[in-house]
Design an enzyme around this catalytic site. Structure first.
Site, mmCIF file in Angstrom:
data_model
loop_
_atom_site.group_PDB
_atom_site.id
_atom_site.type_symbol
_atom_site.label_atom_id
_atom_site.label_comp_id
_atom_site.label_asym_id
_atom_site.label_seq_id
_atom_site.Cartn_x
_atom_site.Cartn_y
_atom_site.Cartn_z
ATOM 1 N N TYR A 123 0.818 -1.215 0.000
ATOM 2 C CA TYR A 123 0.000 0.000 0.000
ATOM 3 C C TYR A 123 0.853 1.266 0.000
ATOM 4 C CZ TYR A 123 -4.436 -2.405 0.334
ATOM 5 O OH TYR A 123 -5.531 -3.164 0.041
ATOM 6 N N GLU A 216 -2.908 -29.793 7.137
ATOM 7 C CA GLU A 216 -3.058 -28.938 5.952
ATOM 8 C C GLU A 216 -4.192 -27.937 6.104
ATOM 9 O OE1 GLU A 216 -4.500 -29.256 1.283
ATOM 10 O OE2 GLU A 216 -3.801 -31.058 2.300
ATOM 11 N N ASP A 269 -4.300 -33.720 2.308
ATOM 12 C CA ASP A 269 -5.145 -34.386 1.312
ATOM 13 C C ASP A 269 -4.290 -35.284 0.426
ATOM 14 O OD1 ASP A 269 -7.456 -33.098 2.135
ATOM 15 O OD2 ASP A 269 -7.315 -31.505 0.647
#
Length: 382
Positions: A123, A216, A269
């Site tokens: 920013y 995860e 996963d």
């Protein structure tokens, strides 16, 4: 005591390996000043020219997987192969200027003895130099360019890590002269990991855990914390809510140093993205190859594994997406991917299917703890 991972750098056979230094602000300011003076000297010479900026090449072709004699952890390193940022080529001119703009901003931050996040830096640059910075990605990549130019860590530049990470379980945390935080009493939200690496480095850590479990997914972390799995299996739970940020990797590395006897087990996963997340914790990332070894840990793959598919209902198998195949291709080409991981990845691609941890809920919402306990008993992780 010196970090054994750092001292083992002396014993690598490949002497061309490159790494980023952790340096005091005065040294970083001096390096920036030298870069500016060299640039001005060339401009003011009898034959003025615009010199290219020599950056350590962060492409996968320049990465190396190396293991020191004093540690079992393999890490990603970059070699001393250079690429350049040039003001004389149209396609790199803006990137060239961005490097100087970020160095200027970091110099000011260090002079003021401040710390800023990448988001704060974006920013500030967006307001000061809108012609050169239009996205967070440009800032993130330029920061890595500055790291590759000055060969110092991001933290040394005054850039604080933004953290998404959480920790829960059998861990007591205490900052110097502050109250003790009991991570087993933080509820399903866990305790937020600070992005200030200096605070993480000075934490006083105590535990009676026997395992560290890297999770995860945030939702799975919450389920395990709500079920207080860390009481059934004496453990510390940690998550980065997906791909690991630096602060979460740093805390995991600190835990590994503080408690070297605790196995670190990853629950991800069964898909290429899950394996990529595990590998980032285990080996580091190519994009941060100059710093990767500082955060690498000997993480072992708890699950999901191919031998778990027999307990998963067929309806829970989901076709691989194009993004999955892209990640799989990248992992296959990686020098760090060990053979057992490679074989499992090949099975994923051959089957064309993926399975998420939530598929285990077929056996009940309280099954995750039982699954983890069973996998630990089987000791079927590498």
């Amino acid at each position: 005591m010196e970090d054994p991972r750092k001292s083992s750098m002396r014993f690598f056979s490949d002497q061309n390996l490159c790494h980023a230094d952790i340096l005091p602000p005065s040294e970083i300011r001096a390096r920036i000043e030298v870069a500016v003076l060299n640039f001005l000297r060339i401009l003011a010479s009898p034959t003025p020219a615009i010199s290219d900026l020599p950056l350590i090449n962060r492409r996968s072709s320049n990465s190396r997987a190396c293991k020191g004699l004093l540690t079992q952890v393999s890490c990603i390193f970059l070699s001393h192969s250079f690429c350049t940022r040039s003001l004389m080529r149209a396609n790199t001119a803006k990137a060239f200027i961005r490097v100087w703009k970020v160095m200027e901003m970091c110099f000011g931050v260090l002079v003021q003895e401040k710390r800023v996040t990448q988001r704060e830096l974006f920013y500030k640059l967006l307001c000061d130099s809108p012609d050169y910075f239009t996205s967070q990605l440009q800032v993130n990549r330029t920061i890595q360019d500055v790291v590759a130019l000055l060969q110092c860590s991001r933290y040394s530049l005054g850039i604080m890590a933004s953290s998404r990470g959480l920790v829960a379980g059998r861990l007591l945390l205490q900052e110097p002269n502050q109250e003790v935080v009991d991570c087993s009493e933080c509820g399903l939200s866990g305790h937020a990991i600070s992005g200030d690496l200096n605070r993480l480095e000075t934490l006083i850590l105590k535990t009676d855990a026997r395992y560290i479990i890297v999770v995860e997914k945030h939702a799975i972390f919450q389920r395990l914390a709500e079920d207080r799995v860390f009481n059934q299996i004496p453990s510390i739970l940690i998550t980065a809510k997906g791909y690991p940020d630096i602060a979460t990797r740093f805390l995991l590395h600190r835990l590994a140093r503080a408690f070297p006897g605790l196995p670190i087990l990853a629950l991800v996963d069964w898909n290429p993205a899950g394996l990529a997340i595990l590998c980032t914790f285990k080996f580091g990332s190519i994009g941060m190859g100059l710093e990767a070894y500082r955060y690498a840990c000997n993480v072992k793959w708890l699950g999901l594994r191919v031998d778990d598919l027999e307990m998963i209902p067929e309806q829970s198998l989901v076709p691989l997406k194009p993004r999955d195949l892209q990640i799989a291709k990248s992992l296959m080409s990686s020098e760090v991917l060990q053979e057992n991981y490679r074989r499992e990845l090949e099975i994923m691609v051959q089957h064309g299917q993926r399975v998420e941890i939530e598929a285990l809920y077929f056996h009940g919402y309280d099954y995750l703890g039982k699954y983890i306990a069973k996998k630990i008993v089987q000791a079927n992780y590498i």
